[in-house]
Design a protein around this motif. Sequence first.
Motif, PDB file in Angstrom:
ATOM      1  N   THR A 264       5.265  11.961  26.666  1.00  0.00           N
ATOM      2  CA  THR A 264       6.169  12.999  26.161  1.00  0.00           C
ATOM      3  C   THR A 264       5.896  14.336  26.838  1.00  0.00           C
ATOM      4  OG1 THR A 264       6.368  11.907  24.011  1.00  0.00           O
ATOM      5  CG2 THR A 264       6.908  14.254  24.102  1.00  0.00           C
ATOM      6  N   GLN A 265       4.625  14.676  26.991  1.00  0.00           N
ATOM      7  CA  GLN A 265       4.265  15.935  27.637  1.00  0.00           C
ATOM      8  C   GLN A 265       4.661  15.932  29.110  1.00  0.00           C
ATOM      9  OE1 GLN A 265       0.069  16.684  26.886  1.00  0.00           O
ATOM     10  NE2 GLN A 265       0.323  16.111  24.723  1.00  0.00           N
ATOM     11  N   ALA A 270       8.161  17.814  33.431  1.00  0.00           N
ATOM     12  CA  ALA A 270       9.128  17.542  34.499  1.00  0.00           C
ATOM     13  C   ALA A 270      10.383  18.375  34.312  1.00  0.00           C
ATOM     14  CB  ALA A 270       9.464  16.056  34.530  1.00  0.00           C
ATOM     15  N   LYS A 271      10.841  18.469  33.083  1.00  0.00           N
ATOM     16  CA  LYS A 271      12.030  19.282  32.804  1.00  0.00           C
ATOM     17  C   LYS A 271      11.771  20.748  33.114  1.00  0.00           C
ATOM     18  CE  LYS A 271      15.403  20.330  29.166  1.00  0.00           C
ATOM     19  NZ  LYS A 271      15.781  20.086  27.736  1.00  0.00           N
ATOM     20  N   GLU A 272      10.580  21.234  32.763  1.00  0.00           N
ATOM     21  CA  GLU A 272      10.226  22.618  33.061  1.00  0.00           C
ATOM     22  C   GLU A 272      10.224  22.894  34.562  1.00  0.00           C
ATOM     23  OE1 GLU A 272       6.454  23.017  31.230  1.00  0.00           O
ATOM     24  OE2 GLU A 272       7.249  23.181  29.187  1.00  0.00           O
ATOM     25  N   LEU A 273       9.871  21.876  35.344  1.00  0.00           N
ATOM     26  CA  LEU A 273       9.814  22.032  36.805  1.00  0.00           C
ATOM     27  C   LEU A 273      11.164  21.808  37.472  1.00  0.00           C
ATOM     28  CD1 LEU A 273       6.425  20.223  37.601  1.00  0.00           C
ATOM     29  CD2 LEU A 273       6.857  22.687  37.488  1.00  0.00           C
ATOM     30  N   ASN A 274      12.213  21.602  36.668  1.00  0.00           N
ATOM     31  CA  ASN A 274      13.546  21.310  37.197  1.00  0.00           C
ATOM     32  C   ASN A 274      13.609  19.955  37.892  1.00  0.00           C
ATOM     33  OD1 ASN A 274      15.748  23.128  36.679  1.00  0.00           O
ATOM     34  ND2 ASN A 274      14.594  24.722  37.766  1.00  0.00           N
ATOM     35  N   HIS A 279      12.355  10.138  34.970  1.00  0.00           N
ATOM     36  CA  HIS A 279      12.220   9.624  33.606  1.00  0.00           C
ATOM     37  C   HIS A 279      10.882   8.914  33.523  1.00  0.00           C
ATOM     38  CE1 HIS A 279      13.191   8.102  29.674  1.00  0.00           C
ATOM     39  NE2 HIS A 279      12.990   6.850  30.077  1.00  0.00           N
ATOM     40  N   VAL A 280      10.007   9.387  32.645  1.00  0.00           N
ATOM     41  CA  VAL A 280       8.640   8.892  32.541  1.00  0.00           C
ATOM     42  C   VAL A 280       8.548   7.845  31.436  1.00  0.00           C
ATOM     43  CG1 VAL A 280       6.212   9.519  32.225  1.00  0.00           C
ATOM     44  CG2 VAL A 280       7.798  11.157  33.270  1.00  0.00           C
TER      45      VAL A 280
END
Length: 500
Positions: A264-265, A270-274, A279-280
């Motif tokens: 989850t983290q 990944a979203k924060e890094l654009n 998908h993890v």
Amino acid sequence: MNQLHTPKASRNQDTGRESFIRPSMGSGSIRRSAGALFRGVLSASRAKAGTFTDVPTTFSASTASTDPTAPNASATTGNAGRAARHGFPLRTVAALASSGLLATPLLAGTAHADPKGPKAPKPPAKMSQIGGDRLGTPGVQVSQTPGAPKLPGPDILTARSWIVSDAESGKVLAAKNAHWQLAPASTLKMLFADTVLPKFPKDQKHTVKPADLAGMGAGSSLVGIRENLSYSVHDLWLGVFLRSGNDAVHTLSAMNGGTAATVTQMQRHAKELNARDTHVVTPDGYDAPGQVSSAYDLSLFARSGLQNPDFREYCSTASAQFPGDKGKDGKRASFGIQNTNRLLSGDYDIKPYPGIAGVKNGSTTNAGSTFTGVAQRGDRKLLVTVMNPEKKEHNEAYREAAKLLDWGFAAAGKVEPVGRLVGPLSEDDGSGAENAKDKGKGKDADRSTQAALDGAGAKSGAWTALGLTTGALALLGVVAFAVHRRWPLPELVRGRRPRK
């Protein structure tokens, strides 16, 4: 063992590259024969934590399959021929073939695809356009100018996806299917490290519980962590980066609140890094349904991770000593481990790349071979990511990465960028627009950022700024932008020489 896939479905192939036995104090004769077989490999690297005297060993979560439908089952015969062509004695080749050792990735790489098998998949007609419109367009994207070196052709660069970029400015020099969502293999460990590494001090100790090692996929690459023994966080990260050890990843995940929490983290980071192609599903990159990333996103993970000096240290370490079992006297022995990044440590058929300083490699059944690397030549630092070469030759991903780095260093300043590596959400909306107004803002930001850093009066100011409290968020935003553009590579880059 709770397996994500059965052995037939997937096998992590970052295993057994130098040795095929457990390290023990009485295995000198086996070590000597292994050293004769793989002569020249160990001379490429030096241990940072003592003299490198043992053969690096990776343990496997399961023994080699004898099922003819298993991924590596058909590799032995062809590997024997390749070993003989490389000059190994026929008696040695025959012995290894009969024992099944030639089915290991050291001499095999990935088994050749069946020529009658399904055709290679095609990239989607439309992909993400983060970083620029051209990066979402299928096929090779490059803007050649007069005097620029010619990009190697498709017979040389066979990977399904690749990208080469300036590591500091983020300018993408050339790319192919940069946003194609593909299985990442162990290169996903870069995101794992960038997410988890800042949470634990190097000297923190952890005693491994049986539950810590649960849930690893069959055939996982392992560094050799044992239950009920204690390891430092430093040891664990060496296991992650050098041996791509899924056992080290799962141990650190257990320390971090468990696998599910860590996944989850990682997805949030990944979203924060654009990195929106990613998908993890697993923290170690082992094949799992729905787990994907892209050459673009893997480059973002590397670029972000390289800002952390500990990340830079681990990913650039060629070899080290790792704690082993306790002896009869109660003291723990150690054994040598070598980095599976072949552009860093070299191999019998490939030399270390001049100026290489990391980052991470991977190989699984679904992903094929994947690799992200960073190298420096003069003041220029380049990032390259290669995913799943069509040629299933030994070390092919490294060969194609080296070709891209050679071209990138020769082409830098002579080609127009086709896009850019964006910054995190806190700095960048992820768009690829670069009109005159945006460029003007960028220059103003550069000047303001440099002034702020100059005023700080120390190179460490950028790193210190990352720990500022919320009361200094405005300054943090400015400094963070600079950090994503300016960071030092390890000193070893300047002193490293290719093996003769």
